[in-house]
Design an enzyme around this catalytic site. Structure first.
Site, PDB file in Angstrom:
ATOM      1  CD  GLU A  83       1.448  -6.079  -0.776  1.00 41.44           C
ATOM      2  OE1 GLU A  83       2.141  -7.108  -0.915  1.00 41.44           O
ATOM      3  OE2 GLU A  83       0.219  -6.100  -0.655  1.00 41.44           O
ATOM      4  CD  GLU A 114      -6.504  16.612   4.245  1.00 36.83           C
ATOM      5  OE1 GLU A 114      -6.382  17.566   3.464  1.00 36.83           O
ATOM      6  OE2 GLU A 114      -6.866  15.468   3.895  1.00 36.83           O
TER       7      GLU A 114
END
Length: 297
Positions: A83, A114
């Site tokens: 963004e 992960e």
């Protein structure tokens, strides 16, 4: 990993019978729990402010802001990063979100990613992470190996390391120069950290990037004067911002924007100081790219 020792895995006694509630009472309970998130973030404001100043300083010196996380935490980092270019005209490489498992993990879980500590280091190496950059490790549990691996690598380079987690006294917290640890309490659905913990992390990341961009002069008043006109809505926002700041009519604002490549900051200086685009850019450069200083108030 001993789940009983992780704060985000605690069972919420207030929602212990949520499956027996009416739908209205169910969503009311979720809403009540969500109200606790902002208060948890509020308690971390001093650490958030310190982190903002570090990030702004490193970005100004030519460094980058790098987020690293897994699952929901990684997606929130990517979301915040992508963004920044349309909102503040940053280079796409200046704020980067890394997620364990890469691009595909944004849309579908990549099993085991992960849990790979070495992958965190490898992902930083792949983007040329260096001591000028800032790493923000994001992990609700505070124990994710991928994030710990990235943080250890960044510390080894003497880069600034910030952490955002929701479990106190965790390895992620201890491995950071600045640890931001909002604690919104146990989740409505036990262990579902995409809920309150995810909301808390998003609020923190919003503050980190927005605060840094404000410190870098990309906001004048509360207007995003460095917005990138990449679609019709943002083009109209550019025009509105210039009109709001300068008092010019729409025709005058459009003319100034067209003359400077639709850079609102430049157009504002042009109209306020009555100069051409080249001189306006020069005045902004002399003013450290801050509109207030360039227009004299």
């Amino acid at each position: 990993m001993e789940l009983n020792a992780i704060k985000t895995e605690e069972r919420n006694q207030r929602s212990a019978h949520i499956d027996e509630l009416s739908t209205l009472d169910m969503v009311r309970l979720i809403n009540e729990e969500d109200k606790l998130v902002a208060l948890a973030v509020e308690r971390e404001l001093p650490q958030i402010a310190r982190a903002v100043d570090v990030i702004a300083g490193q970005l100004k010196a030519g460094g980058r802001l790098i987020y690293a996380g897994c699952g929901t935490s990684g997606r929130l980092g990517v979301l915040d990063a992508v963004e920044c270019p349309p909102t503040y005209s940053t280079d796409p490489e200046q704020v980067v979100g890394l997620i364990a498992g890469g691009y595909d993990a944004m849309f579908r879980a990549v099993e085991g990613a992960e849990d790979d500590e070495h992958l965190g280091r490898a992902d930083l190496e792949s983007i040329g992470f260096c001591e000028k950059d800032v790493l923000v490790g994001i992990a609700a549990s505070g124990r994710t190996p991928y994030v710990l691996g990235a943080m250890a690598y960044a510390r080894g380079l003497h880069a600034h390391v910030i952490s955002v987690c929701c479990s106190p006294d965790s390895p992620v917290q201890r491995g950071a120069d600045i640890a931001i640890v909002p604690q919104p309490g146990p989740e409505v659905v036990t262990g579902s950290t995409r809920m309150k913990s995810g909301t808390a992390q998003k609020m923190v990341l919003n503050m980190l990037s927005t605060g840094a961009m404000i410190r870098l002069g990309k906001v004048y008043g509360n207007l995003m004067v460095d917005v990138k006109p990449s679609n019709e809505k943002l083009i109209q926002r550019c025009i509105r911002i210039v009109c709001t700041v300068t008092g010019a009519d729409r025709e005058g604002a459009v003319a100034a924007l067209e003359a400077c490549g639709y850079r609102p900051k430049v157009a504002i200086v042009m109209l306020t100081r009555q100069v051409d685009a080249e001189k306006a850019r020069e005045l902004l450069e002399q003013a450290d790219d801050r509109v207030a200083a360039a227009i004299g108030g």
